[in-house]
Motif scaffolding. Structure first.
Motif, PDB file in Angstrom:
ATOM      1  N   SER A   1      23.153  51.291  76.083  1.00  0.00           N
ATOM      2  CA  SER A   1      21.924  51.525  76.843  1.00  0.00           C
ATOM      3  C   SER A   1      20.909  52.215  75.935  1.00  0.00           C
ATOM      4  O   SER A   1      21.270  52.805  74.916  1.00  0.00           O
ATOM      5  N   GLY A   2      19.654  52.127  76.296  1.00  0.00           N
ATOM      6  CA  GLY A   2      18.615  52.773  75.495  1.00  0.00           C
ATOM      7  C   GLY A   2      18.095  51.927  74.357  1.00  0.00           C
ATOM      8  O   GLY A   2      17.415  52.426  73.460  1.00  0.00           O
ATOM      9  N   GLY A   3      18.438  50.630  74.364  1.00  0.00           N
ATOM     10  CA  GLY A   3      17.872  49.742  73.357  1.00  0.00           C
ATOM     11  C   GLY A   3      18.481  49.853  71.981  1.00  0.00           C
ATOM     12  O   GLY A   3      17.758  49.815  70.970  1.00  0.00           O
ATOM     13  N   LEU A   4      19.817  49.987  71.913  1.00  0.00           N
ATOM     14  CA  LEU A   4      20.504  50.062  70.628  1.00  0.00           C
ATOM     15  C   LEU A   4      21.760  49.196  70.676  1.00  0.00           C
ATOM     16  O   LEU A   4      22.636  49.407  71.509  1.00  0.00           O
ATOM     17  N   ASP A   5      21.815  48.195  69.818  1.00  0.00           N
ATOM     18  CA  ASP A   5      22.985  47.333  69.690  1.00  0.00           C
ATOM     19  C   ASP A   5      23.679  47.634  68.368  1.00  0.00           C
ATOM     20  O   ASP A   5      23.014  47.725  67.317  1.00  0.00           O
ATOM     21  N   LEU A   6      24.994  47.770  68.423  1.00  0.00           N
ATOM     22  CA  LEU A   6      25.761  48.096  67.222  1.00  0.00           C
ATOM     23  C   LEU A   6      26.700  46.955  66.858  1.00  0.00           C
ATOM     24  O   LEU A   6      27.361  46.386  67.716  1.00  0.00           O
ATOM     25  N   MET A   7      26.768  46.659  65.593  1.00  0.00           N
ATOM     26  CA  MET A   7      27.739  45.699  65.082  1.00  0.00           C
ATOM     27  C   MET A   7      28.816  46.480  64.322  1.00  0.00           C
ATOM     28  O   MET A   7      28.537  47.105  63.299  1.00  0.00           O
ATOM     29  N   ASP A   8      30.038  46.443  64.837  1.00  0.00           N
ATOM     30  CA  ASP A   8      31.153  47.091  64.154  1.00  0.00           C
ATOM     31  C   ASP A   8      31.655  46.166  63.053  1.00  0.00           C
ATOM     32  O   ASP A   8      31.694  44.950  63.228  1.00  0.00           O
ATOM     33  N   THR A   9      32.032  46.738  61.916  1.00  0.00           N
ATOM     34  CA  THR A   9      32.519  45.942  60.792  1.00  0.00           C
ATOM     35  C   THR A   9      33.781  46.567  60.220  1.00  0.00           C
ATOM     36  O   THR A   9      34.020  47.762  60.393  1.00  0.00           O
ATOM     37  N   PRO A  10      34.599  45.784  59.538  1.00  0.00           N
ATOM     38  CA  PRO A  10      35.802  46.350  58.909  1.00  0.00           C
ATOM     39  C   PRO A  10      35.441  47.328  57.798  1.00  0.00           C
ATOM     40  O   PRO A  10      34.400  47.195  57.149  1.00  0.00           O
ATOM     41  N   GLY A  11      36.301  48.302  57.577  1.00  0.00           N
ATOM     42  CA  GLY A  11      36.087  49.222  56.468  1.00  0.00           C
ATOM     43  C   GLY A  11      36.368  48.523  55.149  1.00  0.00           C
ATOM     44  O   GLY A  11      37.373  47.842  55.005  1.00  0.00           O
ATOM     45  N   ILE A  12      35.463  48.683  54.197  1.00  0.00           N
ATOM     46  CA  ILE A  12      35.679  48.059  52.892  1.00  0.00           C
ATOM     47  C   ILE A  12      35.477  49.063  51.763  1.00  0.00           C
ATOM     48  O   ILE A  12      34.632  49.949  51.840  1.00  0.00           O
ATOM     49  N   LEU A  13      36.287  48.896  50.735  1.00  0.00           N
ATOM     50  CA  LEU A  13      36.128  49.645  49.494  1.00  0.00           C
ATOM     51  C   LEU A  13      35.421  48.752  48.491  1.00  0.00           C
ATOM     52  O   LEU A  13      34.970  47.664  48.821  1.00  0.00           O
ATOM     53  N   TRP A  14      35.310  49.205  47.261  1.00  0.00           N
ATOM     54  CA  TRP A  14      34.731  48.389  46.212  1.00  0.00           C
ATOM     55  C   TRP A  14      35.833  48.029  45.213  1.00  0.00           C
ATOM     56  O   TRP A  14      36.849  48.703  45.118  1.00  0.00           O
ATOM     57  N   PRO A  15      35.675  46.917  44.487  1.00  0.00           N
ATOM     58  CA  PRO A  15      36.787  46.361  43.717  1.00  0.00           C
ATOM     59  C   PRO A  15      37.420  47.292  42.689  1.00  0.00           C
ATOM     60  O   PRO A  15      38.615  47.231  42.461  1.00  0.00           O
ATOM     61  N   LYS A  16      36.641  48.162  42.062  1.00  0.00           N
ATOM     62  CA  LYS A  16      37.203  49.022  41.029  1.00  0.00           C
ATOM     63  C   LYS A  16      36.520  50.377  41.047  1.00  0.00           C
ATOM     64  O   LYS A  16      35.295  50.454  41.083  1.00  0.00           O
ATOM     65  N   PHE A  17      37.329  51.444  41.019  1.00  0.00           N
ATOM     66  CA  PHE A  17      36.780  52.795  40.946  1.00  0.00           C
ATOM     67  C   PHE A  17      36.475  53.107  39.486  1.00  0.00           C
ATOM     68  O   PHE A  17      37.387  53.330  38.679  1.00  0.00           O
ATOM     69  N   ASP A  18      35.191  53.115  39.138  1.00  0.00           N
ATOM     70  CA  ASP A  18      34.820  53.460  37.764  1.00  0.00           C
ATOM     71  C   ASP A  18      35.165  54.911  37.460  1.00  0.00           C
ATOM     72  O   ASP A  18      35.515  55.256  36.332  1.00  0.00           O
ATOM     73  N   ASP A  19      35.058  55.750  38.465  1.00  0.00           N
ATOM     74  CA  ASP A  19      35.442  57.152  38.339  1.00  0.00           C
ATOM     75  C   ASP A  19      36.825  57.318  38.976  1.00  0.00           C
ATOM     76  O   ASP A  19      36.954  57.213  40.193  1.00  0.00           O
ATOM     77  N   PRO A  20      37.881  57.551  38.176  1.00  0.00           N
ATOM     78  CA  PRO A  20      39.224  57.665  38.755  1.00  0.00           C
ATOM     79  C   PRO A  20      39.348  58.780  39.784  1.00  0.00           C
ATOM     80  O   PRO A  20      40.171  58.692  40.697  1.00  0.00           O
ATOM     81  N   GLU A  21      38.510  59.812  39.651  1.00  0.00           N
ATOM     82  CA  GLU A  21      38.580  60.912  40.618  1.00  0.00           C
ATOM     83  C   GLU A  21      38.176  60.445  42.008  1.00  0.00           C
ATOM     84  O   GLU A  21      38.650  60.996  43.003  1.00  0.00           O
ATOM     85  N   ALA A  22      37.320  59.443  42.100  1.00  0.00           N
ATOM     86  CA  ALA A  22      36.909  58.931  43.411  1.00  0.00           C
ATOM     87  C   ALA A  22      38.113  58.360  44.140  1.00  0.00           C
ATOM     88  O   ALA A  22      38.316  58.617  45.333  1.00  0.00           O
TER      89      ALA A  22
ATOM     90  N   ASN B   1       9.055  47.804  71.640  1.00  0.00           N
ATOM     91  CA  ASN B   1      10.254  48.196  72.399  1.00  0.00           C
ATOM     92  C   ASN B   1      11.402  47.200  72.262  1.00  0.00           C
ATOM     93  O   ASN B   1      12.190  47.012  73.190  1.00  0.00           O
ATOM     94  N   ARG B   2      11.464  46.545  71.127  1.00  0.00           N
ATOM     95  CA  ARG B   2      12.568  45.626  70.897  1.00  0.00           C
ATOM     96  C   ARG B   2      13.843  46.402  70.589  1.00  0.00           C
ATOM     97  O   ARG B   2      13.793  47.463  69.970  1.00  0.00           O
ATOM     98  N   THR B   3      14.962  45.897  71.047  1.00  0.00           N
ATOM     99  CA  THR B   3      16.245  46.552  70.790  1.00  0.00           C
ATOM    100  C   THR B   3      16.494  46.672  69.289  1.00  0.00           C
ATOM    101  O   THR B   3      16.268  45.724  68.535  1.00  0.00           O
ATOM    102  N   ILE B   4      16.934  47.858  68.881  1.00  0.00           N
ATOM    103  CA  ILE B   4      17.307  48.067  67.476  1.00  0.00           C
ATOM    104  C   ILE B   4      18.725  47.538  67.266  1.00  0.00           C
ATOM    105  O   ILE B   4      19.645  47.892  67.997  1.00  0.00           O
ATOM    106  N   ARG B   5      18.885  46.695  66.277  1.00  0.00           N
ATOM    107  CA  ARG B   5      20.199  46.151  65.953  1.00  0.00           C
ATOM    108  C   ARG B   5      20.690  46.812  64.667  1.00  0.00           C
ATOM    109  O   ARG B   5      20.029  46.712  63.626  1.00  0.00           O
ATOM    110  N   ALA B   6      21.834  47.471  64.764  1.00  0.00           N
ATOM    111  CA  ALA B   6      22.340  48.246  63.635  1.00  0.00           C
ATOM    112  C   ALA B   6      23.749  47.823  63.265  1.00  0.00           C
ATOM    113  O   ALA B   6      24.592  47.599  64.135  1.00  0.00           O
TER     114      ALA B   6
END
Length: 289
Positions: free
Chosen positions: A164-185, A118-123
């Motif tokens: 409540s209910g044993g769930l801790d959330l870590m919010d993070t900044p939105g990140i992309l990846w350095p280069k789109f290999d597929d230009p359509e993405a 019953n340990r809190t889930i950290r997500a």
């Protein structure tokens, strides 16, 4: 269009995420339901190896319903825990806790053997910019705990939110990846508003939206703007026709395609033009009935 956008703060955010992964049991990855493949950051997928995974398809109210069902079936066939949700509605998030438990089942079983129960889930909650992470967290918490905004890059640093209910959330900044290999993405992410509008021309993006709709959802433009989508008209000519229908006339009687481009992009993103899924299932994928 050749779109590349990777601000300096994203490099720092990625390094911080790699460090913070040591503190969590699982990753809750938020992906815009309109781009269920193009909207997944491969860096997050790589960094998250060995962690429990839960995939949330956000903004499902803006995506093609049949397309969302097909993508859910696809990801479940890969053994993933996945849920489509309107993150503004707390009712649609009721399954988060049991899905998080399922995603962490192996770790929970190992903990149980060591006498830890019953340990809190950290997500860690992560995803690309403007996918709705803060809205998701606030809906779960029932109050404003994380900063929200309609532009990419609002969340800058990590935030812990204890639910409540044993769930801790870590919010993070939105990140992309350095280069789109597929230009359509890159094009698709620009179309839904996950990339800063400083890196592309509004009219060029509008042409992409028009081309997409003519190809995949014929009739959507005609229904909204009361124009004829005849095959002999180029995408730029259709944009000019939309400007004319909306009365965007400038000095000298010329139409303002720039203004029409802004309106088209806004209405495409807000759902006024309809519900659309930009990604198609990989070739050879068997569609569920």
């Amino acid at each position: 269009m050749d779109i590349q956008w990777y601000p300096g703060h994203m490099t720092r955010a990625k390094r911080q995420m790699q460090e913070d992964l040591k503190l969590v049991d699982m990753i809750i990855e938020l992906v815009d339901a309109r781009v269920p493949l193009s909207g997944r950051n491969p860096d997050i997928q790589q960094m998250g190896n060995g962690k429990g995974r839960l995939l949330i398809l956000t903004k499902s109210d803006l995506a093609d319903e049949a397309g969302t069902k097909a993508w859910i079936a696809y990801y479940r066939s890969l053994g993933m825990q996945v849920l489509a949700a309107d993150t503004r509605q707390k009712a649609s998030l009721k399954r988060i806790r049991p899905l998080a438990e399922a995603a962490c089942r192996e770790k929970r079983e190992r903990d149980a053997k060591r006498g830890i129960r019953n340990r809190t889930i950290r997500a860690m909650v992560c995803g690309i910019p403007n996918v709705g992470k803060s809205t998701f967290i606030n809906s779960l918490a029932g109050k404003s705990m994380a900063k929200t905004g309609d532009k990419p890059g609002v969340t800058r640093g990590k935030q812990w939110i204890h639910l409540s209910g044993g769930l801790d959330l870590m919010d993070t900044p939105g990140i992309l990846w350095p280069k789109f290999d597929d230009p359509e993405a890159g094009e698709k992410l620009a179309m839904i508003g996950s990339i800063s509008n400083n890196v592309y021309e509004d009219e060029e993006l509008a042409w992409q939206i028009i081309h997409f709709l003519r190809t995949r959802y014929p009739g959507a433009l005609a229904d909204r703007y009361h124009i004829e989508e005849t095959s002999d008209l180029k995408d730029a000519e259709l944009l000019a026709e939309i400007a004319r229908k909306r009365g965007f006339i400038v000095k000298g009687g010329e139409v303002s395609t720039e203004r029409a481009a802004g309106v088209l992009s806004d209405e495409f993103r807000s759902g006024k033009l309809g519900r659309f899924t930009l990604d198609q299932l990989p070739e050879g994928t068997k569609k569920s009935e």
